[in-house]
Design a protein around this motif. Sequence first.
Motif, mmCIF file in Angstrom:
data_model
loop_
_atom_site.group_PDB
_atom_site.id
_atom_site.type_symbol
_atom_site.label_atom_id
_atom_site.label_comp_id
_atom_site.label_asym_id
_atom_site.label_seq_id
_atom_site.Cartn_x
_atom_site.Cartn_y
_atom_site.Cartn_z
ATOM 1 N N GLU A 1 -8.159 -3.353 -0.133
ATOM 2 C CA GLU A 1 -8.794 -2.507 0.799
ATOM 3 C C GLU A 1 -9.147 -1.088 0.491
ATOM 4 O O GLU A 1 -10.026 -0.564 0.332
ATOM 5 C CB GLU A 1 -8.197 -2.795 2.073
ATOM 6 C CG GLU A 1 -8.588 -4.155 2.523
ATOM 7 C CD GLU A 1 -7.971 -4.488 4.132
ATOM 8 O OE1 GLU A 1 -8.068 -5.549 4.514
ATOM 9 O OE2 GLU A 1 -7.538 -3.477 4.715
ATOM 10 N N ASP B 1 3.104 1.941 6.440
ATOM 11 C CA ASP B 1 2.506 0.858 5.628
ATOM 12 C C ASP B 1 1.197 0.663 5.993
ATOM 13 O O ASP B 1 0.618 -0.442 5.505
ATOM 14 C CB ASP B 1 3.401 -0.419 5.718
ATOM 15 C CG ASP B 1 3.080 -0.971 7.244
ATOM 16 O OD1 ASP B 1 2.667 -0.261 7.944
ATOM 17 O OD2 ASP B 1 3.700 -2.027 7.493
ATOM 18 N N LYS B 2 0.273 1.771 6.350
ATOM 19 C CA LYS B 2 -1.143 1.684 6.513
ATOM 20 C C LYS B 2 -1.699 3.181 6.027
ATOM 21 O O LYS B 2 -1.103 3.827 6.181
ATOM 22 C CB LYS B 2 -1.534 1.256 7.909
ATOM 23 C CG LYS B 2 -0.859 1.928 8.986
ATOM 24 C CD LYS B 2 -0.913 1.321 10.227
ATOM 25 C CE LYS B 2 -0.214 2.086 11.426
ATOM 26 N NZ LYS B 2 -0.565 1.484 12.774
ATOM 27 N N GLU C 1 3.420 8.472 13.639
ATOM 28 C CA GLU C 1 2.722 7.057 14.045
ATOM 29 C C GLU C 1 1.711 7.656 15.054
ATOM 30 O O GLU C 1 0.521 7.257 15.241
ATOM 31 C CB GLU C 1 3.424 6.277 14.848
ATOM 32 C CG GLU C 1 3.080 4.902 15.503
ATOM 33 C CD GLU C 1 2.489 4.104 14.130
ATOM 34 O OE1 GLU C 1 1.436 3.431 14.439
ATOM 35 O OE2 GLU C 1 3.036 3.852 13.333
ATOM 36 N N TRP D 1 -3.226 8.254 3.020
ATOM 37 C CA TRP D 1 -2.078 7.584 3.307
ATOM 38 C C TRP D 1 -0.920 8.266 3.744
ATOM 39 O O TRP D 1 -0.569 9.587 3.446
ATOM 40 C CB TRP D 1 -1.644 6.928 1.807
ATOM 41 C CG TRP D 1 -0.241 6.293 1.842
ATOM 42 C CD1 TRP D 1 -0.270 4.958 2.324
ATOM 43 C CD2 TRP D 1 1.018 6.757 1.644
ATOM 44 N NE1 TRP D 1 1.251 4.537 2.468
ATOM 45 C CE2 TRP D 1 1.816 5.653 1.877
ATOM 46 C CE3 TRP D 1 1.574 7.864 1.038
ATOM 47 C CZ2 TRP D 1 3.283 5.707 1.690
ATOM 48 C CZ3 TRP D 1 3.007 8.026 0.846
ATOM 49 C CH2 TRP D 1 3.854 6.800 1.229
ATOM 50 N N LEU E 1 0.822 -1.115 0.102
ATOM 51 C CA LEU E 1 0.011 0.006 0.061
ATOM 52 C C LEU E 1 0.983 1.362 0.061
ATOM 53 O O LEU E 1 1.698 1.316 0.969
ATOM 54 C CB LEU E 1 -0.854 0.017 1.290
ATOM 55 C CG LEU E 1 -1.956 1.279 1.332
ATOM 56 C CD1 LEU E 1 -2.782 1.467 0.216
ATOM 57 C CD2 LEU E 1 -2.597 1.089 2.579
ATOM 58 N N GLU F 1 -9.260 1.618 9.652
ATOM 59 C CA GLU F 1 -7.763 1.314 9.236
ATOM 60 C C GLU F 1 -7.661 0.381 8.062
ATOM 61 O O GLU F 1 -8.431 -0.647 7.919
ATOM 62 C CB GLU F 1 -6.877 0.746 10.072
ATOM 63 C CG GLU F 1 -5.417 0.526 9.784
ATOM 64 C CD GLU F 1 -4.467 0.130 10.835
ATOM 65 O OE1 GLU F 1 -3.459 -0.703 10.470
ATOM 66 O OE2 GLU F 1 -4.706 0.552 12.030
ATOM 67 N N VAL F 2 -7.063 0.810 6.884
ATOM 68 C CA VAL F 2 -6.849 -0.315 5.776
ATOM 69 C C VAL F 2 -5.278 -0.438 5.787
ATOM 70 O O VAL F 2 -4.492 0.473 5.983
ATOM 71 C CB VAL F 2 -7.374 0.436 4.410
ATOM 72 C CG1 VAL F 2 -8.790 0.442 4.635
ATOM 73 C CG2 VAL F 2 -6.540 1.688 4.229
ATOM 74 N N ALA F 3 -4.983 -1.904 5.329
ATOM 75 C CA ALA F 3 -3.594 -2.108 5.369
ATOM 76 C C ALA F 3 -3.149 -2.645 4.258
ATOM 77 O O ALA F 3 -1.987 -3.082 3.562
ATOM 78 C CB ALA F 3 -3.423 -3.216 6.427
ATOM 79 N N THR F 4 -3.945 -2.973 2.913
ATOM 80 C CA THR F 4 -3.687 -3.443 1.712
ATOM 81 C C THR F 4 -4.171 -2.703 0.613
ATOM 82 O O THR F 4 -5.102 -1.798 0.917
ATOM 83 C CB THR F 4 -4.351 -4.898 1.330
ATOM 84 O OG1 THR F 4 -5.771 -4.707 1.469
ATOM 85 C CG2 THR F 4 -3.829 -5.726 2.727
ATOM 86 N N THR F 5 -3.728 -2.819 -0.691
ATOM 87 C CA THR F 5 -3.917 -1.813 -1.532
ATOM 88 C C THR F 5 -5.502 -2.210 -2.035
ATOM 89 O O THR F 5 -6.199 -1.336 -2.412
ATOM 90 C CB THR F 5 -3.112 -1.874 -2.824
ATOM 91 O OG1 THR F 5 -1.578 -1.616 -2.153
ATOM 92 C CG2 THR F 5 -3.159 -1.207 -3.921
#
Length: 505
Positions: free
Chosen positions: A113, A131-132, A89, A126, A25, A107-111
């Motif tokens: 999503e 990475d989230k 953070e 972003w 992501l 929260e989204v953690a993958t591309t």
Amino acid sequence: MGIFGRRRAPGHPHPRPEPVFDVPLSAEALKDAFRGCVDFTARELRLAGDPARVVTLCAVDGMVRSERVNDYILRPLAQDEALRKASMEECFRLLASGALYNLSVSEVATTDEAVFALMEGAVVLWFEGLDKALKCGVATEEKRSIGDPEDEPAAKAGKDSFVEGIRTNTSLVRRRLRSVHLRLEEQIVGRQTRTPVDVLYLEGIARPEIVAEVKERLNEMDIDGVINAGHIEQYLCDELMTPFPQLLATQRPDRFSANLLAGRVGLIVDGLPLGFLLPGTVGLFLAAEQDRTDNWIVSRCLTVLRYGAMLLSLFLPAVYVAAVLFHPEMIPLPLAEAIIRAKAEVPFGTLFEAVMLLLAFEIIQEAGLRLPGNLGQTVSILGGLVVGSAAVEAKIISPAVLIVVAVAGVAGYTIPSQDFAGGMRLWRLGLTLAAGFGGLLGVTLGAAVLVGHLAGLTCFGVAYLTPFAAQPGAQVEGHSLFRVPLPWVKLRPAAFNAENRRNQQ
């Protein structure tokens, strides 16, 4: 094979791989996913005005409401003093826990999503170096206004109908069923369309096995998209080799809610102005909304009239063809003489006349439905003049056949569900052909095949011929063909095996 005997389709790999975007992501990954899309927006922001800390805001123009983005997201990012001295953070944690003035933040953690969140009308933030990302729900609520249910009018009932927005539709149900036991479970169906489908039921009333089977079948719908009602009906029904519907589609939230109270399970699909009810039975398709709102004696008489009209529409052309071709002794002498005189100059046989007229009326009906309103009415009137008056005067069609087919066609419109009426029209043509080749014996055999076909159908373990043929007890307690006063109906229909059958004292 499912718990209700439905055969599963053989498993084959889908041509589209999962995940769709198998990359970490990042803002660049999102830009690449939406390359060539002029409505995609990616804007770099500075947290609390600090140029060293960059947040990229991604959105799809037209899917989000601009004023909400400005007031609920951009303003806190630029003005919140708590963000000025925090690390990236810590900023992420603060924004996720309430620093954004937004109802929905996750929260989204993958591309994958993040991309699907953008297509649903969310804003994705972003954070550079992390990475989230954060997903903020600010979708636009543009939709068609709630109007009257045009296809299901009722005098003493609500005047609102389902629209294309799924949350508007669920709110219409919530306003009628203010029960804490009402459950709404959502599944995403369609790899390309990502269509939300909500399963609605009353916990403690609906049979849990039916609810579980519905969710399982939705989960197995590995298709590209859900665009129309057929995608839902054909993937959820038990039998595909039948012209009769097995899910009822209704525009009326009150009818939808009443069937949830009876123990049925409902489906609401985003983008469709309909609510789907299952299990579908013959009694459900032949019931009208005014059966519950009108006086019970009037409703009982109208129900008898409706069922009689259905049988008239189904059998009248077949019986006429059988009587003229094979059993003339059934026809009174004066009527037989009139039929003979009318057919004296007609070059075609009775069977050909009846089949030709049935097909002609179907063509006229389809033409009237497919054309715009005013033009469709004109075509229907013109077709009626040509098929009716002109054909009789030209000695192509005998008046008796025209009257028989016209009466059968009008009687078919008394069926409340036009999906069910479509199946009946197909069987009407089949019975007419059977009568032309076998007389009343052909009609009898055709009727036996029809009854056997209907008796062999089930929908989620419930007999399709309910309330005519079901497990013991399903035809009593006010849920039979003839309605009784509502205060006498103390229990829900037995056919659904509801966990709690008592509905009133």
